[in-house]
Write a protein that holds these residues in place. Structure first.
Motif, PDB file in Angstrom:
ATOM      1  N   VAL A  11      33.857 -10.399  -3.417  1.00  0.00           N
ATOM      2  CA  VAL A  11      32.714 -10.845  -4.224  1.00  0.00           C
ATOM      3  C   VAL A  11      32.543  -9.948  -5.445  1.00  0.00           C
ATOM      4  N   LEU A  12      32.605  -8.638  -5.229  1.00  0.00           N
ATOM      5  CA  LEU A  12      32.411  -7.708  -6.349  1.00  0.00           C
ATOM      6  C   LEU A  12      33.511  -7.845  -7.403  1.00  0.00           C
ATOM      7  N   THR A  13      34.755  -8.013  -6.968  1.00  0.00           N
ATOM      8  CA  THR A  13      35.851  -8.083  -7.937  1.00  0.00           C
ATOM      9  C   THR A  13      35.952  -9.444  -8.616  1.00  0.00           C
ATOM     10  N   HIS A  14      35.850 -10.505  -7.857  1.00  0.00           N
ATOM     11  CA  HIS A  14      36.028 -11.840  -8.428  1.00  0.00           C
ATOM     12  C   HIS A  14      34.787 -12.352  -9.143  1.00  0.00           C
ATOM     13  N   THR A  15      33.632 -12.154  -8.575  1.00  0.00           N
ATOM     14  CA  THR A  15      32.416 -12.694  -9.161  1.00  0.00           C
ATOM     15  C   THR A  15      31.840 -11.788 -10.233  1.00  0.00           C
ATOM     16  N   VAL A  18      33.996  -6.206 -10.995  1.00  0.00           N
ATOM     17  CA  VAL A  18      34.001  -4.768 -10.725  1.00  0.00           C
ATOM     18  C   VAL A  18      35.444  -4.374 -10.393  1.00  0.00           C
ATOM     19  N   PRO A  19      36.001  -3.378 -11.072  1.00  0.00           N
ATOM     20  CA  PRO A  19      37.361  -2.948 -10.755  1.00  0.00           C
ATOM     21  C   PRO A  19      37.461  -2.428  -9.312  1.00  0.00           C
ATOM     22  N   VAL A  20      38.524  -2.801  -8.632  1.00  0.00           N
ATOM     23  CA  VAL A  20      38.729  -2.399  -7.240  1.00  0.00           C
ATOM     24  C   VAL A  20      38.659  -0.877  -7.097  1.00  0.00           C
ATOM     25  N   ALA A  21      39.162  -0.155  -8.075  1.00  0.00           N
ATOM     26  CA  ALA A  21      39.182   1.311  -8.011  1.00  0.00           C
ATOM     27  C   ALA A  21      37.774   1.911  -7.948  1.00  0.00           C
ATOM     28  N   GLU A  22      36.757   1.160  -8.359  1.00  0.00           N
ATOM     29  CA  GLU A  22      35.377   1.650  -8.336  1.00  0.00           C
ATOM     30  C   GLU A  22      34.659   1.350  -7.018  1.00  0.00           C
ATOM     31  N   SER A  90      31.351 -15.194 -12.037  1.00  0.00           N
ATOM     32  CA  SER A  90      30.172 -14.984 -12.874  1.00  0.00           C
ATOM     33  C   SER A  90      30.587 -14.186 -14.092  1.00  0.00           C
ATOM     34  N   ASN A  91      29.827 -14.288 -15.138  1.00  0.00           N
ATOM     35  CA  ASN A  91      30.062 -13.499 -16.339  1.00  0.00           C
ATOM     36  C   ASN A  91      29.105 -12.336 -16.409  1.00  0.00           C
ATOM     37  N   ALA A  92      28.592 -11.883 -15.260  1.00  0.00           N
ATOM     38  CA  ALA A  92      27.555 -10.863 -15.193  1.00  0.00           C
ATOM     39  C   ALA A  92      28.012  -9.508 -15.664  1.00  0.00           C
ATOM     40  N   ARG A  93      29.263  -9.199 -15.609  1.00  0.00           N
ATOM     41  CA  ARG A  93      29.726  -7.849 -15.973  1.00  0.00           C
ATOM     42  C   ARG A  93      30.239  -7.813 -17.372  1.00  0.00           C
TER      43      ARG A  93
END
Length: 93
Positions: A11-15, A18-22, A90-93
């Motif tokens: 969810v964090l990476t795709h939506t 958020v970079p996986v490394a974070e 999402s375009n949230a980031r």
């Protein structure tokens, strides 16, 4: 490792892009630069995809880590929770 953690990462990476490394167990929504609207959207997506629509994320402290969130979901949904399909973007980031 909980079966929920990969779903949170997805969810964090795709939506939210958020970079996986974070993404670490001790990361908070604030440390991932998630604003309040993104956090609310994250809660809805996680609740729907892992908890079958149940669960109240308002019970978690504002500084909850991803490990805290994972433990909460595990305790609320159990390990047999529905894992859902594709995660919306999402375009949230």
């Amino acid at each position: 490792m909980s079966a929920i953690h990969p779903k949170i990462t997805e969810v964090l990476t795709h939506t939210f892009k958020v970079p996986v490394a974070e993404i670490h167990p001790d990361s908070t929504m604030d440390s991932l630069e998630m604003d309040s609207l993104a956090v609310a959207e994250f809660a809805v997506l996680i609740r729907e995809t892992t908890m079958g629509g149940d669960g109240d994320f308002d019970k978690l402290p504002k500084d909850a880590t991803l490990a805290d969130i994972t433990r909460y979901i595990d305790a609320t949904a159990g390990s047999g929770a529905p894992m859902g399909g594709l995660v919306p973007t999402s375009n949230a980031r």
